[in-house]
Design an enzyme around this catalytic site. Sequence first.
Site, short mmCIF file in Angstrom:
data_model
loop_
_atom_site.label_atom_id
_atom_site.label_comp_id
_atom_site.label_asym_id
_atom_site.label_seq_id
_atom_site.Cartn_x
_atom_site.Cartn_y
_atom_site.Cartn_z
N HIS A 37 35.03 46.00 5.27
CA HIS A 37 36.02 46.68 4.44
C HIS A 37 37.39 46.67 5.14
CE1 HIS A 37 32.15 48.74 3.13
NE2 HIS A 37 32.61 48.26 1.99
N LYS A 153 31.86 37.78 0.42
CA LYS A 153 30.43 38.01 0.67
C LYS A 153 29.70 38.22 -0.67
CE LYS A 153 27.18 41.26 2.41
NZ LYS A 153 27.01 42.37 1.49
N SER A 189 27.30 44.72 6.32
CA SER A 189 26.98 45.33 5.03
C SER A 189 26.60 46.78 5.24
CB SER A 189 25.80 44.58 4.39
OG SER A 189 25.23 45.35 3.35
P1 AMP Z 1 30.93 47.54 -1.22
O1 AMP Z 1 31.46 48.81 -0.62
O2 AMP Z 1 29.71 47.02 -0.54
O3 AMP Z 1 30.84 47.59 -2.71
O4 AMP Z 1 32.03 46.45 -0.91
C1 AMP Z 1 33.39 46.67 -1.23
C2 AMP Z 1 34.14 45.40 -0.99
O5 AMP Z 1 33.98 45.00 0.37
C3 AMP Z 1 33.64 44.23 -1.85
O6 AMP Z 1 34.76 43.46 -2.28
C4 AMP Z 1 32.78 43.45 -0.89
O7 AMP Z 1 32.70 42.08 -1.20
C5 AMP Z 1 33.54 43.65 0.40
N1 AMP Z 1 32.69 43.42 1.57
C6 AMP Z 1 31.48 43.99 1.82
N2 AMP Z 1 30.97 43.49 2.96
C7 AMP Z 1 31.88 42.59 3.43
C8 AMP Z 1 31.94 41.74 4.58
N3 AMP Z 1 30.95 41.69 5.48
N4 AMP Z 1 33.04 40.95 4.74
C9 AMP Z 1 34.04 40.98 3.82
N5 AMP Z 1 34.04 41.77 2.74
C10 AMP Z 1 32.98 42.56 2.54
#
Ligand code: AMP
Length: 290
Positions: A37, A153, A189
Amino acid sequence: MHLIYSVEEMQRHAEQQRCAGYKLALVPTMGALHEGHLSLIESAKQHASHITVSIFVNPTQFGPGEDFDRYPRPLENDLQLLNKYGGVDVVFVPPTEAFYSTGTHEHQMWVHAPSLEQHLCGPHRPGHFRGVTTVVTKLFHSCQPHLGVFGLKDAQQFLILQRLVHDLNFGIELVGVPTAREPDGLARSSRNRYLSVEERAQAIVLSKAVEAARRQILEGEQHPQPIVDTMLQILAEAPDANVQYAELVDTKRIQPITQIQAGQEVLAAVAVFFGKTRLIDNAFVQIPAV
Ligand code: AMP
């Protein structure tokens, strides 16, 4: 760093910042923030002069039996991390009722692209992308950004959101940020924290599989099956891995490839369960034009 809870206040604030000449970026998240993030925020800083991070665990993108109830929600930690990291102007934390005032079952208006959900995560997570595109529409209407910043990702999510802003004329530019990884290659993640020590050690097979696919494609393999077989062989090195899919698709239509063509962009992607924890990874590969 302002904390905003209501859609109306967020809209007022965004309007004022737009009038004051700022370029607004939105980084949507579900919280439980990690380096991935932060890399999105870093990229947002390079492209914009006002950064909003939203934190919303969106119920409509979780299917029955998925981890909505146990999804981590460490809001205090997240706010501390963002404060310490710096450069974030607004954290938008809408309560569920702000987006689903009639309850999620009564919600009637959805943004949906079924043809882009036939492969990869789509068939395994019915309703997931409909939930994502609908909530991102709500977040865009609330935060009124010039720019939306997303991680590659979640490759299928990014490709579908590109079609959302293009096909529905949102007038918002999307930036896709490469996947932030642990030193051994595992994609960062919020769900990695569910893994046991053994599962965590085995989870490196995901990045190994998609990187092997990338190499094989760039070395000139044109047929998808040997590439998929390579990914499956590497995933099989993890005794506790339960493979959901290993696929090769084109990035325009998210459909399987029959033969890789010069100039095409392809996506090699995998999804694997370790126990109840589902992990994904992918590699975007641009085939050189001849
Ligand atoms: P999430 O909180 O998992 O819904 O992710 C929020 C944003 O962060 C989304 O655009 C994801 O694709 C991005 N994101 C999550 N993990 C990663 C990572 N390891 N590298 C880059 N972006 C990420």
